[in-house]
Design an enzyme around this catalytic site. Sequence first.
Site, PDB file in Angstrom:
ATOM      1  N   GLU A 165       0.883  -1.181   0.000  1.00  0.00           N
ATOM      2  CA  GLU A 165       0.000   0.000   0.000  1.00  0.00           C
ATOM      3  C   GLU A 165       0.913   1.221   0.000  1.00  0.00           C
ATOM      4  OE1 GLU A 165      -3.315   1.036  -0.021  1.00  0.00           O
ATOM      5  OE2 GLU A 165      -2.455   3.035   0.240  1.00  0.00           O
ATOM      6  N   HIS A 177     -43.764  -2.601  17.033  1.00  0.00           N
ATOM      7  CA  HIS A 177     -44.499  -1.357  17.256  1.00  0.00           C
ATOM      8  C   HIS A 177     -43.967  -0.609  18.476  1.00  0.00           C
ATOM      9  CE1 HIS A 177     -47.909   1.290  16.809  1.00  0.00           C
ATOM     10  NE2 HIS A 177     -48.140   1.187  18.097  1.00  0.00           N
ATOM     11  N   GLU A 195     -42.159  -0.943  10.752  1.00  0.00           N
ATOM     12  CA  GLU A 195     -43.361  -1.790  10.690  1.00  0.00           C
ATOM     13  C   GLU A 195     -44.247  -1.417   9.505  1.00  0.00           C
ATOM     14  OE1 GLU A 195     -46.323  -1.347  13.866  1.00  0.00           O
ATOM     15  OE2 GLU A 195     -45.480   0.613  14.328  1.00  0.00           O
ATOM     16  N   THR A 207      -9.789   3.979   0.827  1.00  0.00           N
ATOM     17  CA  THR A 207     -10.733   5.100   0.793  1.00  0.00           C
ATOM     18  C   THR A 207     -11.763   4.988   1.907  1.00  0.00           C
ATOM     19  OG1 THR A 207     -10.468   5.297  -1.598  1.00  0.00           O
ATOM     20  CG2 THR A 207     -12.434   6.292  -0.639  1.00  0.00           C
ATOM     21  N   CYS A 208     -12.350   3.818   2.078  1.00  0.00           N
ATOM     22  CA  CYS A 208     -13.460   3.667   3.027  1.00  0.00           C
ATOM     23  C   CYS A 208     -13.055   4.088   4.432  1.00  0.00           C
ATOM     24  CB  CYS A 208     -13.945   2.219   3.010  1.00  0.00           C
ATOM     25  SG  CYS A 208     -15.131   1.871   4.311  1.00  0.00           S
ATOM     26  N   CYS A 240     -16.132   6.352   3.683  1.00  0.00           N
ATOM     27  CA  CYS A 240     -17.311   5.951   4.461  1.00  0.00           C
ATOM     28  C   CYS A 240     -17.188   6.208   5.960  1.00  0.00           C
ATOM     29  CB  CYS A 240     -17.583   4.454   4.284  1.00  0.00           C
ATOM     30  SG  CYS A 240     -17.211   3.813   2.666  1.00  0.00           S
ATOM     31  N   GLU A 262     -24.351  13.968   0.639  1.00  0.00           N
ATOM     32  CA  GLU A 262     -23.886  13.677   1.995  1.00  0.00           C
ATOM     33  C   GLU A 262     -23.154  14.883   2.587  1.00  0.00           C
ATOM     34  OE1 GLU A 262     -23.511   8.821   1.908  1.00  0.00           O
ATOM     35  OE2 GLU A 262     -21.682   9.960   1.645  1.00  0.00           O
ATOM     36  N   TYR A 313     -24.003  10.673  -4.491  1.00  0.00           N
ATOM     37  CA  TYR A 313     -23.845  10.277  -3.093  1.00  0.00           C
ATOM     38  C   TYR A 313     -23.037  11.313  -2.291  1.00  0.00           C
ATOM     39  CZ  TYR A 313     -24.865   5.219  -3.890  1.00  0.00           C
ATOM     40  OH  TYR A 313     -25.436   4.008  -4.166  1.00  0.00           O
ATOM     41  N   LYS A 337     -16.649   9.947   7.003  1.00  0.00           N
ATOM     42  CA  LYS A 337     -17.875  10.624   6.547  1.00  0.00           C
ATOM     43  C   LYS A 337     -19.027  10.356   7.515  1.00  0.00           C
ATOM     44  CE  LYS A 337     -20.692   8.425   4.678  1.00  0.00           C
ATOM     45  NZ  LYS A 337     -20.755   7.918   3.329  1.00  0.00           N
TER      46      LYS A 337
HETATM   47  P1  NDP Z   1     -21.596   9.939  -8.355  1.00  0.00           P
HETATM   48  O1  NDP Z   1     -21.277   9.268  -9.638  1.00  0.00           O
HETATM   49  O2  NDP Z   1     -22.560   9.349  -7.434  1.00  0.00           O
HETATM   50  O3  NDP Z   1     -22.081  11.422  -8.644  1.00  0.00           O
HETATM   51  C1  NDP Z   1     -21.350  12.303  -9.440  1.00  0.00           C
HETATM   52  C2  NDP Z   1     -22.178  13.561  -9.600  1.00  0.00           C
HETATM   53  O4  NDP Z   1     -21.416  14.530 -10.288  1.00  0.00           O
HETATM   54  C3  NDP Z   1     -23.429  13.322 -10.416  1.00  0.00           C
HETATM   55  O5  NDP Z   1     -24.455  14.093  -9.845  1.00  0.00           O
HETATM   56  C4  NDP Z   1     -23.033  13.808 -11.812  1.00  0.00           C
HETATM   57  O6  NDP Z   1     -24.096  14.329 -12.538  1.00  0.00           O
HETATM   58  C5  NDP Z   1     -22.098  14.944 -11.466  1.00  0.00           C
HETATM   59  N1  NDP Z   1     -21.101  15.166 -12.517  1.00  0.00           N
HETATM   60  C6  NDP Z   1     -20.257  14.260 -13.044  1.00  0.00           C
HETATM   61  N2  NDP Z   1     -19.462  14.839 -13.959  1.00  0.00           N
HETATM   62  C7  NDP Z   1     -19.822  16.135 -14.015  1.00  0.00           C
HETATM   63  C8  NDP Z   1     -19.388  17.242 -14.796  1.00  0.00           C
HETATM   64  N3  NDP Z   1     -18.398  17.125 -15.690  1.00  0.00           N
HETATM   65  N4  NDP Z   1     -19.989  18.425 -14.603  1.00  0.00           N
HETATM   66  C9  NDP Z   1     -20.987  18.553 -13.692  1.00  0.00           C
HETATM   67  N5  NDP Z   1     -21.445  17.551 -12.930  1.00  0.00           N
HETATM   68  C10 NDP Z   1     -20.866  16.347 -13.091  1.00  0.00           C
HETATM   69  O7  NDP Z   1     -20.180  10.184  -7.710  1.00  0.00           O
HETATM   70  P2  NDP Z   1     -19.737  10.608  -6.261  1.00  0.00           P
HETATM   71  O8  NDP Z   1     -18.486  11.365  -6.474  1.00  0.00           O
HETATM   72  O9  NDP Z   1     -20.841  11.246  -5.491  1.00  0.00           O
HETATM   73  O10 NDP Z   1     -19.432   9.203  -5.578  1.00  0.00           O
HETATM   74  C11 NDP Z   1     -18.611   8.228  -6.233  1.00  0.00           C
HETATM   75  C12 NDP Z   1     -19.043   6.844  -5.887  1.00  0.00           C
HETATM   76  O11 NDP Z   1     -18.659   6.553  -4.571  1.00  0.00           O
HETATM   77  C13 NDP Z   1     -20.558   6.625  -5.893  1.00  0.00           C
HETATM   78  O12 NDP Z   1     -21.047   6.328  -7.150  1.00  0.00           O
HETATM   79  C14 NDP Z   1     -20.696   5.490  -4.950  1.00  0.00           C
HETATM   80  O13 NDP Z   1     -20.546   4.292  -5.655  1.00  0.00           O
HETATM   81  C15 NDP Z   1     -19.571   5.674  -3.979  1.00  0.00           C
HETATM   82  N6  NDP Z   1     -20.056   6.248  -2.713  1.00  0.00           N
HETATM   83  C16 NDP Z   1     -20.955   5.569  -1.960  1.00  0.00           C
HETATM   84  C17 NDP Z   1     -21.429   6.079  -0.771  1.00  0.00           C
HETATM   85  C18 NDP Z   1     -22.420   5.333   0.023  1.00  0.00           C
HETATM   86  O14 NDP Z   1     -22.637   4.154  -0.235  1.00  0.00           O
HETATM   87  N7  NDP Z   1     -23.078   5.954   1.000  1.00  0.00           N
HETATM   88  C19 NDP Z   1     -20.972   7.368  -0.278  1.00  0.00           C
HETATM   89  C20 NDP Z   1     -20.049   8.020  -1.153  1.00  0.00           C
HETATM   90  C21 NDP Z   1     -19.608   7.466  -2.314  1.00  0.00           C
HETATM   91  P3  NDP Z   1     -25.115  13.395 -13.385  1.00  0.00           P
HETATM   92  O15 NDP Z   1     -25.983  12.732 -12.370  1.00  0.00           O
HETATM   93  O16 NDP Z   1     -25.855  14.361 -14.230  1.00  0.00           O
HETATM   94  O17 NDP Z   1     -24.260  12.447 -14.160  1.00  0.00           O
END
Ligand code: NDP
Length: 455
Positions: free
Chosen positions: A35, A437, A442, A42-43, A48, A181, A177, A51
């Site tokens: 590593e 309840h 429920e 990341t997590c 995660c 968040e 996401y 966060k």
């Molecule tokens: P996401 O893919 O969920 O969201 C990216 C966002 O950025 C979307 O709203 C997208 O818009 C927008 N976007 C992408 N490119 C551009 C651009 N060039 N210009 C403007 N807007 C843009 O990515 P995240 O970064 O939020 O998270 C990455 C991944 O990490 C998630 O998909 C998830 O798998 C994981 N994650 C999971 C969590 C959980 O389980 N609680 C928490 C955090 C991360 P559009 O929708 O229009 O494409």
Amino acid sequence: MASYDFDLFVIGGGSGGVRAARMAAGTGARVGIVEEYRYGGTCVIRGCVPKKLFSYASHFHEDFEDAAGFGWQLGETRFDWGKLIANKDAEINRLEGIYQKLLSNAGVEIFTGHGRLEDPHTLRIGDRKITADKFLIATGGHPVFPPGDGWEHAISSNECFHLEKLPERVVVYGGGYIAVEFAGIFNGLGSQVTQVYRGPQVLRGFDEDVRQTLGAEMAKKGIDLVLGTTIEGIEKADGELKVRLSDGRQIACDVVMAATGRKPNTKDLGLEAAGVALTSKGAIEVDAYSQTSQANIYAVGDVTDRVNLTPVAIHEAMALVNTLFRGQPTAMDYADIPSAVFSHPTVATVGLTEAQAREAAGSAGVDVYRSTFKPLKHTLSGRDEKTMMKMIVQRDSQRVLGIHMVGLDAPEIIQGMAVAIKAGATKDVFDHTVGIHPTAAEEFVTMREPLPDPE
Ligand code: NDP
């Protein structure tokens, strides 16, 4: 067979890599892992776990307000960002230590540094050369900034965990996401938050009722949700950032956070030298058994860009160990993966959205059950926050295809619902389950009347 230093060598000490290394070592294989940053990935280090700790911190603001309706009178409250960061760092250090201990207790040899493949069986870490029969690449991903001017002034989620002070004014860019968040976290901690998103509603890909409910609740909490809008540029002047929006407006703030997606970490790994191919989107190409185009090299987790969630990487790792070291070829099952968004309020979901279910069911159709209500807690707290729960059932088979929730404790509730969906439960099974309840959960076993079919 040629003799190698290791039976399996893992590149990347995140959730997927660590689990694969430990499990493989448990079968008696000689395993090593490298590593370059911190064990936990990341997590644990910048995703995660911190966060969710931040999310807890940001909830107290509302908890203190809600307490009044239950007879509590609180004195003056004050939030100390430095203390949160220090306590969070201590916990992350503790977890990192646990990860390393788990590895060494399992008999895995631990390396620190950057690993680069020289050929399919050779890895270089600094001046050390390591050979292995099999390699596993589990290097994860990294946040990406959108194209455009001024993004060098912005931060990603990585930096949010180390800000020197809580910003007074934050602009969050994106609607996924991470964006929702952190908009909730900063808002709960007291920052003034503007969230800018190019689409019509946050959380594209989620069920429409989830998206609408969350968007409305976030706005009620004071987040300025600017939809259908892009950021055209960012300038730094007079000790603040000026964000130019596509609607012509300019917003002044202290921090701009891009949450615009993540990309796989594939750079400088020697993939070409090792004969490992990438997909057109730049992820490592793998088959159902996580095997790359090079037969002795495998990849799991975000670097493969399948479903980018920690528990998925862990399942992929365990399937791989079954395949390689236990004589049980196992393909990861991607059906009905539950997930949660730690927004305020939280979201959790498993199975198909209503739109997906309607398409899958075709003319047989679906029954949709939906309930929107004020949670019991908020009858006394007086908070104007709704919970939305939804169940989608295939009409002919009565099988439950999707369950979605926005509201208090949604992630804790949906985990159990995911077991039922995975088991193929029909609506009848839910109806015959006795509720607990008084809970919100429920509601999922007392939904009686489906919504009328749309016109
Ligand atoms: P996401 O893919 O969920 O969201 C990216 C966002 O950025 C979307 O709203 C997208 O818009 C927008 N976007 C992408 N490119 C551009 C651009 N060039 N210009 C403007 N807007 C843009 O990515 P995240 O970064 O939020 O998270 C990455 C991944 O990490 C998630 O998909 C998830 O798998 C994981 N994650 C999971 C969590 C959980 O389980 N609680 C928490 C955090 C991360 P559009 O929708 O229009 O494409």
